[in-house]
Design an enzyme around this catalytic site. Structure first.
Site, PDB file in Angstrom:
ATOM      1  N   THR A  82       0.827  -1.208   0.000  1.00  0.00           N
ATOM      2  CA  THR A  82       0.000   0.000   0.000  1.00  0.00           C
ATOM      3  C   THR A  82       0.858   1.255   0.000  1.00  0.00           C
ATOM      4  O   THR A  82       0.509   2.262  -0.622  1.00  0.00           O
ATOM      5  CB  THR A  82      -0.933   0.005   1.222  1.00  0.00           C
ATOM      6  N   TYR A 141       6.417 -11.546   5.118  1.00  0.00           N
ATOM      7  CA  TYR A 141       5.288 -11.013   4.341  1.00  0.00           C
ATOM      8  C   TYR A 141       4.980 -11.976   3.200  1.00  0.00           C
ATOM      9  O   TYR A 141       5.704 -12.028   2.203  1.00  0.00           O
ATOM     10  CB  TYR A 141       5.660  -9.621   3.826  1.00  0.00           C
ATOM     11  N   LYS A 179       2.740 -11.969   7.997  1.00  0.00           N
ATOM     12  CA  LYS A 179       1.693 -11.135   7.394  1.00  0.00           C
ATOM     13  C   LYS A 179       1.122 -11.983   6.264  1.00  0.00           C
ATOM     14  O   LYS A 179       1.735 -12.122   5.203  1.00  0.00           O
ATOM     15  CB  LYS A 179       2.243  -9.820   6.874  1.00  0.00           C
ATOM     16  N   SER A 235      -1.047 -12.562   3.477  1.00  0.00           N
ATOM     17  CA  SER A 235      -1.890 -11.939   2.463  1.00  0.00           C
ATOM     18  C   SER A 235      -2.207 -12.931   1.342  1.00  0.00           C
ATOM     19  O   SER A 235      -2.147 -12.605   0.163  1.00  0.00           O
ATOM     20  CB  SER A 235      -1.206 -10.689   1.898  1.00  0.00           C
ATOM     21  N   GLY A 295      -4.241 -10.515   5.646  1.00  0.00           N
ATOM     22  CA  GLY A 295      -4.057  -9.410   4.716  1.00  0.00           C
ATOM     23  C   GLY A 295      -5.054  -9.316   3.584  1.00  0.00           C
ATOM     24  O   GLY A 295      -4.797  -8.612   2.606  1.00  0.00           O
ATOM     25  N   ASP A 342      -8.571  -8.029   3.275  1.00  0.00           N
ATOM     26  CA  ASP A 342      -9.607  -7.300   4.020  1.00  0.00           C
ATOM     27  C   ASP A 342     -11.014  -7.802   3.706  1.00  0.00           C
ATOM     28  O   ASP A 342     -11.867  -7.904   4.594  1.00  0.00           O
ATOM     29  CB  ASP A 342      -9.550  -5.805   3.710  1.00  0.00           C
ATOM     30  N   GLU A 343     -11.241  -8.110   2.435  1.00  0.00           N
ATOM     31  CA  GLU A 343     -12.590  -8.439   1.983  1.00  0.00           C
ATOM     32  C   GLU A 343     -13.068  -9.813   2.434  1.00  0.00           C
ATOM     33  O   GLU A 343     -14.223 -10.177   2.203  1.00  0.00           O
ATOM     34  CB  GLU A 343     -12.679  -8.334   0.452  1.00  0.00           C
ATOM     35  N   ILE A 349      -3.673  -6.853   8.808  1.00  0.00           N
ATOM     36  CA  ILE A 349      -3.024  -5.698   8.191  1.00  0.00           C
ATOM     37  C   ILE A 349      -3.665  -5.497   6.837  1.00  0.00           C
ATOM     38  O   ILE A 349      -3.748  -6.436   6.040  1.00  0.00           O
ATOM     39  CB  ILE A 349      -1.509  -5.929   8.003  1.00  0.00           C
TER      40      ILE A 349
END
Length: 319
Positions: A51, A144, A174, A176, A202, A204-205, A219
């Site tokens: 981001t 990550y 993390k 994602s 990671g 969000d949706e 995150i």
């Protein structure tokens, strides 16, 4: 099996990097942005990640951004935890940034795998992370994992097992990836002290699904935009009000879908979400090339789509 008392059970906003119209980093704009996040109930930030366009920034810029966030976050009344992403394409600079994160007082740090020349085996990835993590042994380290971007697709359960007696300050991942089966196995993996590793989700949706299998913290990009939605989602989920929690997740999913519609023509998600941020109180400027800012026509179309999902009716309070 035991759990650390300092486990993160909160939403961590992956921060945008404010830019000027000419593409220079706008350090001064971080002040207003940080206060905006605090006012929205955000107490953790993740700096220089995807981001934050970390891989499009110079090492000097990344250091300056980190220092600015930490300086602001140590002021009385403006305290927050600062996590820093140090990975990229240049291994030497990754090591330099890891040392810098510890020197300037970051609360934790994280690293992508090496990019372009990627590890060939999970053991190579463990060794890479060992060398990065040992540059800042006094603070927690998170790997990550974002395989859709890095194409590093090793089984993260095996990564944790192989790291157990090798990386002493590895706190977790993390995570994602949308592979919740893999995530569920990682959640039950123990470190050398018999503690569960910590996974910070990671995607969000689909955070409600992650909560359902045991994730506690996350995150994400949209925690800078609609944090109240997620805070209310978590409160409803914890109370067992699943239909209410799902209604908030649907808001998140609708918003993410709209932003991705525009990301497909601008080189990434950031041009859309940076523009949305400017419409709710924080001007983070354009993205850095090779991503392209939205043109005026696209801005209007995006506003129309946001109105279609009634975004401006619910973004600040979540309702």
């Amino acid at each position: 099996m035991s759990k650390r008392a300092d486990r993160v059970e909160d939403f961590i906003a992956a921060t945008f990097t404010p830019m000027k119209e000419n593409g220079d980093v706008n350090l001064e704009a971080i002040d207003k942005y940080q206060q905006f996040l605090l006012d929205q109930g955000i107490n953790y930030v993740y700096v220089n990640g995807s981001t934050g366009e970390g891989t499009s920034l110079t090492t000097s810029e990344r250091k300056s951004i980190t220092e600015q966030w930490i300086t602001l976050s140590r002021k009385p009344g403006r305290e927050m935890k600062v996590f820093v992403q140090v990975g990229g394409t240049n291994f030497r600079e990754t090591l330099e940034l890891a040392e810098h994160a510890a020197e300037v007082g970051a609360d934790a740090f994280s690293a992508l795998p090496p990019l372009y020349f990627v590890p060939a085996t999970v053991d190579e990835l463990v060794e890479y992370c060992r060398q990065v993590a040992e540059k800042a042994p006094s603070i927690p380290f998170y790997y990550y994992h974002i395989p859709e971007r890095t194409n590093v697709r090793f089984d993260m359960e095996q990564f944790l097992i192989k790291s157990r007696n090798v990386i002493s300050n590895l706190r977790g991942i993390k995570f994602s990836s949308k592979d919740l089966y893999e995530g569920s196995r990682c959640l039950r993996t123990l470190n050398s002290k018999g503690e569960n590793y910590e996974l910070l989700f990671g995607s969000d949706e689909q955070i409600i699904s992650a909560f359902a299998i045991g994730f506690k913290g996350a995150i994400g990009t949209t925690y800078s935009i609609v944090p109240r939605v997620y805070q209310k989602l978590k409160k409803a989920f914890d109370a067992g009000h699943m239909n209410e929690a799902a209604s908030y997740q649907y808001k998140s999913a609708d918003f993410v879908k709209v932003c991705f519609e525009f990301g497909s023509v601008t080189g990434g998600l950031l041009p859309a979400v940076k523009f949305v941020l400017s419409q709710i109180g924080v001007d983070a400027g354009p993205p850095r090339y090779p991503m392209k800012p939205l043109d005026e026509s696209s801005k209007q179309k995006l506003m129309d789509r946001l109105n279609d999902i009634k975004f401006f009716d619910w973004h600040s309070k979540g309702d």
